[in-house]
Every structure is written in C-alpha cells, then in structure tokens.
Design a protein around this motif. Structure first.
Motif, PDB file in Angstrom:
ATOM      1  N   GLU A 116       0.832  -1.212   0.000  1.00 47.84           N
ATOM      2  CA  GLU A 116       0.000   0.000   0.000  1.00 47.84           C
ATOM      3  C   GLU A 116       0.862   1.256   0.000  1.00 47.84           C
ATOM      4  OE1 GLU A 116      -4.006  -1.612   2.287  1.00 47.84           O
ATOM      5  OE2 GLU A 116      -2.255  -1.077   3.494  1.00 47.84           O
ATOM      6  N   GLU A 119       2.232   1.637  -3.479  1.00 48.21           N
ATOM      7  CA  GLU A 119       1.141   2.041  -4.381  1.00 48.21           C
ATOM      8  C   GLU A 119       0.923   3.552  -4.330  1.00 48.21           C
ATOM      9  OE1 GLU A 119      -2.636   2.296  -6.524  1.00 48.21           O
ATOM     10  OE2 GLU A 119      -0.769   1.217  -6.741  1.00 48.21           O
ATOM     11  N   SER A 165      -6.867 -11.447  -5.479  1.00 50.48           N
ATOM     12  CA  SER A 165      -6.847 -10.085  -6.027  1.00 50.48           C
ATOM     13  C   SER A 165      -5.567  -9.367  -5.600  1.00 50.48           C
ATOM     14  CB  SER A 165      -8.057  -9.295  -5.522  1.00 50.48           C
ATOM     15  OG  SER A 165      -7.926  -9.060  -4.122  1.00 50.48           O
ATOM     16  N   THR A 166      -5.238  -8.300  -6.299  1.00 42.07           N
ATOM     17  CA  THR A 166      -4.051  -7.526  -5.912  1.00 42.07           C
ATOM     18  C   THR A 166      -4.244  -6.910  -4.531  1.00 42.07           C
ATOM     19  OG1 THR A 166      -4.914  -5.674  -7.204  1.00 42.07           O
ATOM     20  CG2 THR A 166      -3.207  -7.005  -8.240  1.00 42.07           C
ATOM     21  N   SER A 167      -5.485  -6.620  -4.146  1.00 49.04           N
ATOM     22  CA  SER A 167      -5.717  -6.059  -2.805  1.00 49.04           C
ATOM     23  C   SER A 167      -5.414  -7.095  -1.712  1.00 49.04           C
ATOM     24  CB  SER A 167      -7.141  -5.531  -2.668  1.00 49.04           C
ATOM     25  OG  SER A 167      -8.070  -6.574  -2.832  1.00 49.04           O
ATOM     26  N   GLN A 168      -5.480  -8.386  -2.048  1.00 45.57           N
ATOM     27  CA  GLN A 168      -5.147  -9.435  -1.079  1.00 45.57           C
ATOM     28  C   GLN A 168      -3.650  -9.738  -1.049  1.00 45.57           C
ATOM     29  OE1 GLN A 168      -8.096 -12.056  -3.030  1.00 45.57           O
ATOM     30  NE2 GLN A 168      -8.817 -12.558  -0.974  1.00 45.57           N
TER      31      GLN A 168
END
Length: 194
Positions: A116, A119, A165-168
């Motif tokens: 994060e 990102e 997912s990329t969020s995971q």
C-alpha cells in the motif's frame, strides 16, 4: 479462480542493508547483509532437487537478486528479465518507512502494508502497471520455472498465480530464506532442514 500457470518456484532475495533499515529500495539497490547471505544459503540447500528437474530460471537484474541467485543457485545459467524488478517507488525510493509515515500522519492509525505504501508513492509505478508487467511475464512462461526476485513482486505474482486479487497480495507472507512452490493455484513454503 486460479490461473493456469506452469509450476513455479519463487525465491525472494535475502535481507539487504536497506531492508534492515526499513528503507524503501524499489529499483534502487543495497547489498545483502550477513543474514541475507545466510538466507540465500538456506535456499541453496533446497534447490538441488528442484534444479535436477531442469526448470527455466529467471531473475531480476537488480544487484540484490544477482547476489542471492549466485549463492542460492551457483553458476546455473539464468535469464535476467527487467519485468521481474521490484515496483518503482518514485520519489520515496531511498527513504525510510518512518520518514514516509511522518509525511503521511493519517497512516499512523491505518498501519498500511508495504504494498500500500509503494502504491501511494509520489511518482511511483503504481499497482496496476506493476501487476500488468508481472502478468505479462507470467503469460510468457512455457514450463516449470524458478524465479528469483523481490518481496512485493513476489506477493503480487503469488496472488496472481493463486487466483487472489491484488488487494489481497499485501497480506501474503513475505519470507526470505525459503522457496515458495506455486502449483495448481496453491502455495507451499519449502524450508531447508535445520
């Protein structure tokens, strides 16, 4: 849903001086620490049985991966691929996590993952572009492969292979000194015997 990629053995580089300082490396570099060299030596104990299967071998061209690959794989030929470089952290490359969090006080209560933070990096590559180049690399694999690369790249690559997912991705482990086996959309951590 998992993706139909070939069998992959993924090795993260060993601890570096900047890892120890919680300094964002991105596509900059710092050498392995003694601990990092020992972690690569542990990987070397796992690799003979894997290398006997004659997989293709790919590595990031950055120095910390070259150093790890030399220890873990010896002189086994490998192909360097720029798509395996770590996510670019823009203006934050070389800064410590503490310096970045001082700039972003709202993060103190949120405890963002390293992914994060990268990102959000000012002038950085961004997660969408990072994910796209990893998928581009994965789509070129034609058989069982060893990949030696970076922590955040490994999280995103492993998430992709396992259908997450990329969020995971940021919640996946990010271990050094082991080998991640990715097969049939599942991940197994291989560790050297004590």
């Amino acid at each position: 849903m998992t993706n139909d990629y070939p069998k992959i053995w993924f090795l993260r580089h060993g601890q570096t001086e900047w890892n120890r300082e919680f300094r964002l490396q991105g596509q900059l570099d710092s050498p392995l620490t003694q601990q990092g060299q020992a972690e690569a030596a542990r990987q070397a104990k796992i690799m003979p049985e894997i290398l006997a299967q004659n997989p293709a071998i790919y590595a990031s061209p950055l120095g910390r991966v070259r150093q790890t690959a030399q220890i873990a794989l010896g002189d086994v030929p490998r192909q360097e691929d720029a798509r395996l470089m770590e996510i670019h952290a823009g203006k934050w490359q070389g800064m410590t996590r503490t310096e970045i969090l001082a700039d972003r006080p709202e993060w103190a209560a949120q405890s963002p993952t390293p992914l994060e933070i990268y990102e959000a990096a000012d002038g950085g590559e961004g997660l969408a572009a990072f994910h796209a180049r990893i998928v581009d690399f994965l789509n070129d694999l034609s058989g069982p492969s060893v990949i030696v690369a970076h922590g955040l790249l490994g999280q995103v690559l492993r998430a992709e292979v396992c259908g997450l997912s990329t969020s995971q991705a940021g919640s996946l482990s990010n271990l050094q000194g082991c080998v991640y086996l990715l097969e049939y959309g599942q991940e197994t951590v291989l560790e050297a015997p004590e």
